[in-house]
Design a protein around this motif. Structure first.
Motif, mmCIF file in Angstrom:
data_model
loop_
_atom_site.group_PDB
_atom_site.id
_atom_site.type_symbol
_atom_site.label_atom_id
_atom_site.label_comp_id
_atom_site.label_asym_id
_atom_site.label_seq_id
_atom_site.Cartn_x
_atom_site.Cartn_y
_atom_site.Cartn_z
ATOM 1 N N ARG A 251 -1.788 -49.717 -49.878
ATOM 2 C CA ARG A 251 -2.325 -50.447 -51.038
ATOM 3 C C ARG A 251 -3.571 -51.204 -50.581
ATOM 4 O O ARG A 251 -3.508 -51.989 -49.623
ATOM 5 C CB ARG A 251 -1.299 -51.404 -51.633
ATOM 6 N N TYR A 252 -4.684 -50.993 -51.295
ATOM 7 C CA TYR A 252 -5.985 -51.474 -50.840
ATOM 8 C C TYR A 252 -6.596 -52.414 -51.870
ATOM 9 O O TYR A 252 -6.407 -52.258 -53.081
ATOM 10 C CB TYR A 252 -6.925 -50.290 -50.605
ATOM 11 N N VAL A 253 -7.364 -53.392 -51.365
ATOM 12 C CA VAL A 253 -8.075 -54.329 -52.235
ATOM 13 C C VAL A 253 -9.509 -54.500 -51.736
ATOM 14 O O VAL A 253 -9.794 -54.341 -50.553
ATOM 15 C CB VAL A 253 -7.380 -55.710 -52.285
ATOM 16 N N PHE A 254 -10.398 -54.827 -52.673
ATOM 17 C CA PHE A 254 -11.792 -55.176 -52.379
ATOM 18 C C PHE A 254 -11.914 -56.689 -52.258
ATOM 19 O O PHE A 254 -11.239 -57.432 -52.968
ATOM 20 C CB PHE A 254 -12.690 -54.776 -53.556
ATOM 21 N N HIS A 255 -12.808 -57.159 -51.403
ATOM 22 C CA HIS A 255 -13.366 -58.489 -51.620
ATOM 23 C C HIS A 255 -14.209 -58.378 -52.885
ATOM 24 O O HIS A 255 -14.885 -57.370 -53.114
ATOM 25 C CB HIS A 255 -14.232 -58.901 -50.423
ATOM 26 N N LEU B 157 -10.491 -43.524 -46.604
ATOM 27 C CA LEU B 157 -9.896 -44.853 -46.732
ATOM 28 C C LEU B 157 -9.853 -45.561 -45.386
ATOM 29 O O LEU B 157 -10.165 -46.758 -45.276
ATOM 30 C CB LEU B 157 -8.476 -44.754 -47.313
ATOM 31 N N THR B 158 -9.470 -44.828 -44.363
ATOM 32 C CA THR B 158 -9.443 -45.404 -43.012
ATOM 33 C C THR B 158 -10.848 -45.800 -42.567
ATOM 34 O O THR B 158 -11.048 -46.853 -41.942
ATOM 35 C CB THR B 158 -8.839 -44.393 -42.017
ATOM 36 N N GLU C 77 -6.688 -53.232 -46.392
ATOM 37 C CA GLU C 77 -5.363 -52.665 -46.663
ATOM 38 C C GLU C 77 -4.370 -53.823 -46.744
ATOM 39 O O GLU C 77 -3.861 -54.303 -45.744
ATOM 40 C CB GLU C 77 -4.954 -51.662 -45.581
ATOM 41 N N ARG C 78 -4.113 -54.269 -47.968
ATOM 42 C CA ARG C 78 -3.279 -55.462 -48.194
ATOM 43 C C ARG C 78 -1.841 -55.229 -47.774
ATOM 44 O O ARG C 78 -1.171 -56.118 -47.250
ATOM 45 C CB ARG C 78 -3.330 -55.850 -49.670
ATOM 46 N N THR D 180 -3.687 -47.738 -54.934
ATOM 47 C CA THR D 180 -2.845 -46.937 -54.052
ATOM 48 C C THR D 180 -3.621 -45.729 -53.538
ATOM 49 O O THR D 180 -4.684 -45.367 -54.058
ATOM 50 C CB THR D 180 -1.598 -46.445 -54.788
ATOM 51 N N VAL D 181 -3.040 -45.062 -52.536
ATOM 52 C CA VAL D 181 -3.633 -43.830 -52.021
ATOM 53 C C VAL D 181 -3.724 -42.790 -53.133
ATOM 54 O O VAL D 181 -4.739 -42.094 -53.281
ATOM 55 C CB VAL D 181 -2.798 -43.303 -50.838
ATOM 56 N N ALA D 182 -2.663 -42.674 -53.946
ATOM 57 C CA ALA D 182 -2.647 -41.671 -55.011
ATOM 58 C C ALA D 182 -3.732 -41.948 -56.046
ATOM 59 O O ALA D 182 -4.413 -41.026 -56.516
ATOM 60 C CB ALA D 182 -1.274 -41.636 -55.677
ATOM 61 N N ALA D 183 -3.912 -43.203 -56.424
ATOM 62 C CA ALA D 183 -4.960 -43.536 -57.394
ATOM 63 C C ALA D 183 -6.348 -43.291 -56.801
ATOM 64 O O ALA D 183 -7.260 -42.822 -57.502
ATOM 65 C CB ALA D 183 -4.819 -44.988 -57.840
#
Length: 980
Positions: free
Chosen positions: A618-622, A602-603, A613-614, A583-586
């Motif tokens: 909320r964000y994920v890595f390959h 993040l952007t 940005e899933r 998350t943004v907060a994490a």
């Protein structure tokens, strides 16, 4: 636009496809042309893409010039439907929208529209209590059917729609028959029901109606025989038992009271199973009755596919091969499995998602997707049991109804999918063992699996069809680059474009990152980009699946070095996060900045295709990029910097979880927290809804956080975070999660030598085992916890364990022992002057007396507890106790007094925002009204309860629907009727 001058059309879909213009029937042309019209009609004014039309009409084997033929059909339909065009010659009915067509619905009516309108009006009449009018409207709706819907329309999409429409007809027919049964017309409907049941022997709703009709006609033995036959058929053919609604009807038959199934089982019996009011003796005093397991009667149609890539290109050979796997030819006996394998970064997920979107319309019962994280560098691989749980919830099964063991979950999953056609995407599988439990038994489903491994076991044992994904060819790579950058830019520097393609070695991930950088910098020459790639050429063989020809690090490092310092630092820090998404907060906690400042980097990372940005925020890595970021973090940051970032992260989750727990139960005993020595700012919640929403979305992340803390030296955080999560996980029925996090917490507490931490962890394990009916384990853990709390002279901890032991005693029918434990808990709370804890125990003692049938004693304890809660200003505790008080009065036949207490309890729970317990109290209120003979008030209370349970997706909604049907009243509130 003025539509008054448009031509009026009438269409028929509930039989052979037909059309009339101003009362004159039209000749619709060849079958495929009729299929185009049918698909446009069914889309109700929304655009249908050319690819979807081609696929829907011809399926896996379209003609060579399918698109050209399709456009010819559209042109003919336009001439047919609008022989006289406006002056500018533009069509007004069949219009072009994007890469497809749409049928304007302004002046179009169809028998399907009429059918839906009549069914909706019938529902309204039923709600208002005018059942005869509802029956007539449903008869009129069913009379519109003129045989097989869309008869004469070819193609796989039409076949899927036919099944969907037939299901809707049967649902309307069942509604009409059910209402007629409620009107006492069992003799009239019996012949029709018998014929329908013979035609659809696996349809449980028809079996239920037939059983009721026979029973109410005095033919109880025949009714039981029909039930037994249906059960045998379900077990033999589908491997499942009857659902809860049919089981309830059978229970009514066996009770044999009156002319029909009896009213709901006496509430004493229902609450003797689990529910004991305010915690029912749960160790934290906040547990809620979860109800028995069951499945919703109405099927849910999930749609879980990730977004398709708009610039997808290439992979034509693989798509052609995949098309042959579609299970729409003949009558398949098993599900079909397509296995897409290939090296990391080869585009397996992109291809799977693109293919799934192309064919999703062929699966009318929905689509499921899960990332199994089989190769996640952080090790947070998803277990098959967790994956099945997410699927079951998506398919409409209440969380509390999901079994504990993997085999039971898999069996329930296969049963829920029986008779459904669902598309299932299992992404990033590590091995065959991770996939096998997720395979459905239902014919007509398609499973798409992606994996870096070939999964030969899946091919050998389950007949999976392998689709190997090699790097893109040079032509496909150039096409991808052109789609991202534009033909003009690529054509202007063809040699440089070919050099970039060669340096990326056909790896779609690498090409996408290069293209993103070039697109963000339109002034860069491609020759310059190619030169930078040559200079940074290194080696990333370990991440390239053993293919030394693919050098991904060059691409990653080239893009990484172009980042701002803030974005580069964040890229490295994010690799430290153990959860499935961030998350943004994490992210702010890891970076050591506030949430406003972290959004800019993040952007930047998402714009450079280094992060996805899933979902919003909320964000994920390959996983290749996660591995690269972890490598950079280790090389550039060192232990001190990484350790500080991890401490901020764990502080963020510990203090946020603690705040959420406090908001959920402000009067609960608070576990002291260590000082927050970092600049990580925890989230704060204004109410229970906000706290619950955070906990629900972060559930799987929090499990990984506790496990990470336990294995990376953050032991204090591990056991305290687990303790903070206890309220929520227990209340929502996540008892398997409680076992996991408290197991990790116990290891950390013992590492620290913390007696208090060990005791809390043991208590949490004991409560979880109690809820899962593991009595021996629960007893052992709780007794060990009690001994440790005694050694630490921790009075409130001892009281907590005594409540857990009392709850376990009540679950195992040892009521006197439960009262002894509650008495000891009260003594301990009094020694600490903890009036909230004492009040909670008094309420639980009252429930125990109710279970013993000693309702006068229950009243005494309730009255004491209510006074305590009112003095404390604790609405949650008072609400629970008012419900207990009303329940005891109801069983003493003081129904009017009981109603007042139930109403007070419901208002308090409503104000708190606890929808489940509010619904529970409303059901008690309905029982009390029914006991006074006020059926209208009972109906209103149960309707209000049903609305809350449906909002929660809770398994008990089916029970309330059944109770309403047995009252002979509609199951939905009448328009304008206020909730209780």
């Amino acid at each position: 636009m003025d539509t008054s001058a448009m031509v009026s059309f009438r269409f028929s879909l509930l039989g052979p496809l037909r059309a009339w213009r101003q009362g004159v029937e039209l000749t619709l042309g060849p079958p495929q042309q009729r299929a185009v019209l049918a698909l446009l009609l069914l889309r109700r004014g929304r655009a249908v893409g050319v690819g979807e039309l081609v696929d829907g009409i011809w399926g896996a084997d379209p003609p060579t010039a399918a698109v050209s033929v399709l456009r010819t059909y559209v042109s003919r339909l336009r001439r047919l439907l609008e022989p006289e065009r406006p002056a500018d010659g533009s069509p007004r009915l069949v219009v072009s929208l994007g890469d497809g067509y749409a049928l304007r619905t302004d002046a179009v009516v169809s028998d399907l529209d009429r059918f839906e309108d009549l069914v909706a009006r019938a529902g309204a009449q039923h709600t208002e209590g005018d059942d005869p009018a509802a029956v007539e409207l449903l008869r009129e709706a069913l009379d519109l059917w003129q045989g097989t819907p869309l008869a004469g329309v070819p193609g796989p999409r039409a076949e899927a729609e036919r099944r969907h429409l037939e299901e809707r007809r049967l649902a309307a027919l069942e509604s009409r028959l059910r209402i007629e049964l409620d009107l006492g017309q069992h003799a009239r409907v019996l012949p029709e029901l018998t014929a329908l049941y013979e035609a659809h022997p696996l349809r449980e709703a028809l079996c239920e109606l037939l059983v009721l009709a026979l029973y109410r006609g005095g033919r109880r033995a025949e009714a039981l025989a029909v039930y037994d036959r249906t059960r045998r058929t379900l077990v033999d053919e589908l491997g499942i038992e009857p659902g809860p609604s049919l089981l309830a009807v059978r229970a009514g038959l066996l009770a044999n009271s009156g002319s029909g199934p009896p009213e709901a089982t006496d509430v004493d019996d229902r609450f003797d199973v689990v529910d004991e009011g305010d915690g029912g003796g749960l160790a934290d005093g906040t547990g809620e009755g979860q109800g028995g397991p069951g499945l919703p009667v109405s099927a849910v149609r999930p749609s879980q596919l990730p977004t398709d890539l708009a610039t997808f290109t290439g992979r034509r050979a693989q798509l052609d091969g995949a098309a042959a796997l579609l299970p729409d030819r003949g009558h398949p006996q098993t599900s079909v499995i397509g296995l897409i394998s290939g090296m990391a970064g080869a585009g397996k997920t992109t291809l799977a998602v693109h293919w799934a979107h192309r064919i999703a319309h062929r699966f009318p019962d929905g689509s499921l997707y899960v990332n199994l994280r089989g190769y996640d560098p952080s090790g947070s691989r998803m277990s098959p049991g967790d994956a099945i749980e997410t699927f079951l919830v998506a398919l409409g099964v209440a969380q509390q109804a999901v079994p504990e063991e993997l085999e039971a979950r898999a069996a329930l999953y296969r049963g829920v999918l029986a008779d459904r056609r669902v598309l299932i995407v299992l992404d990033n599988a590590g091995d065959s063992e991770q996939v096998t439990p997720l395979l459905p038994a239902a014919p007509g489903c398609l499973v798409i699996v992606t994996s870096r491994s070939r999964l030969s076991g899946l091919v050998a044992r389950h007949g999976a069809h392998p689709l190997a994904l090699n790097p893109l060819s040079a032509e496909e790579s150039l096409e991808l680059l052109a789609r991202r950058l534009g033909d003009a830019r690529v054509d202007a520097e063809p040699e440089a474009a070919r050099a970039i393609v060669a340096l990326c070695a056909g790896l779609p991930l690498a090409l996408s990152i290069v293209a993103a950088r070039a697109a963000l910098n339109p002034g860069f020459r491609l020759a310059g980009i190619a030169e930078e790639l040559r200079q940074d050429h290194g080696s990333l063989d370990a991440f390239a699946g053993g293919d030394a020809g693919t050098d991904a690090r060059a691409v990653f490092s080239w893009s990484y070095h172009a980042l701002s310092p803030e974005a580069a630092g964040l890229f490295r820090r994010l690799a430290l996060h153990p959860g499935p998404d961030i998350t943004v907060a994490a992210a702010a906690a890891l970076a050591g900045v506030d949430r406003r400042r972290v959004r800019t980097p993040l952007t930047e990372l998402t714009g450079a295709s280094l992060l996805i940005e899933r979902a919003p925020g909320r964000y994920v890595f390959h996983d290749l990029l996660r591995a690269y970021a972890a490598e950079l973090s280790e090389a550039e940051d060192g232990e001190e910097v990484c350790g500080a970032a991890l401490l901020r992260m764990h502080d963020h989750f510990l203090f946020t979880a603690h705040d959420a727990s406090t908001v959920l139960d402000p009067f609960r005993e608070s576990i002291p927290l260590p000082a927050n020595t970092t600049d990580a700012t925890p989230l704060r919640f204004n109410d229970r809804a906000e706290a619950t929403a955070w906990l629900r979305t972060e559930r799987y992340v929090l499990r990984e956080i506790v496990a990470h803390a336990a294995t990376h030296g953050f032991d204090t955080h591990a056991w305290r975070t687990a303790a903070a999560l206890d309220v929520y996980f227990n209340r929502l029925g996540y008892w398997h999660d409680l076992l996991e996090i408290n197991g990790a917490a116990l290891r950390s507490a013992r590492t620290l030598g913390s007696v208090t931490g060990e005791a809390y962890s043991l208590c949490g394990l004991g409560v979880a085992h109690s809820q899962l009916n593991h009595a021996a384990q629960a007893q052992r853990y709780l007794e060990d916890a009690l001994e440790l709390f005694r050694s630490a002279d921790h009075a409130s901890g001892q009281a907590r364990v005594h409540r857990g032991l009392a709850y376990l005693c009540n679950r195992t029918d040892r009521r006197p022992a439960a009262l002894d434990h509650y008495a000891r808990a009260i003594e301990l709370y009094r020694s600490e002057d903890d009036r909230s804890g004492e009040a909670g125990v008094l309420n639980q003692v009252a429930w125990t007396y109710i279970l013993l049938g000693e309702h006068e004693k229950a009243l005494e304890r309730c009255e004491e507890a209510v006074l305590f809660y009112q003095e404390l200003g604790d609405p949650y505790g008072e609400a629970s106790t008012q419900d207990t008080l009303g329940y005891a009065l109801h069983h003493l036949a003081h129904h009017a007094e009981a109603i007042g207490h139930f109403e007070r309890s419901a208002r308090l729970f409503h104000g708190i925002g606890d929808r489940y317990l509010e619904s529970d109290v409303l059901r008690h209120l309905g029982d009390a009204h029914l006991a006074t003979g006020d059926r209208d008030a009972a109906r209103a209370a149960r309707r209000a309860a049903l609305a809350l349970l449906e909002e929660l997706g809770h398994a008990e909604a089916d029970e309330v629907r059944r109770e309403l049907r047995e009252l002979g009243e509609p199951a939905e509130p009448a328009p304008g009727e206020p909730a209780v």
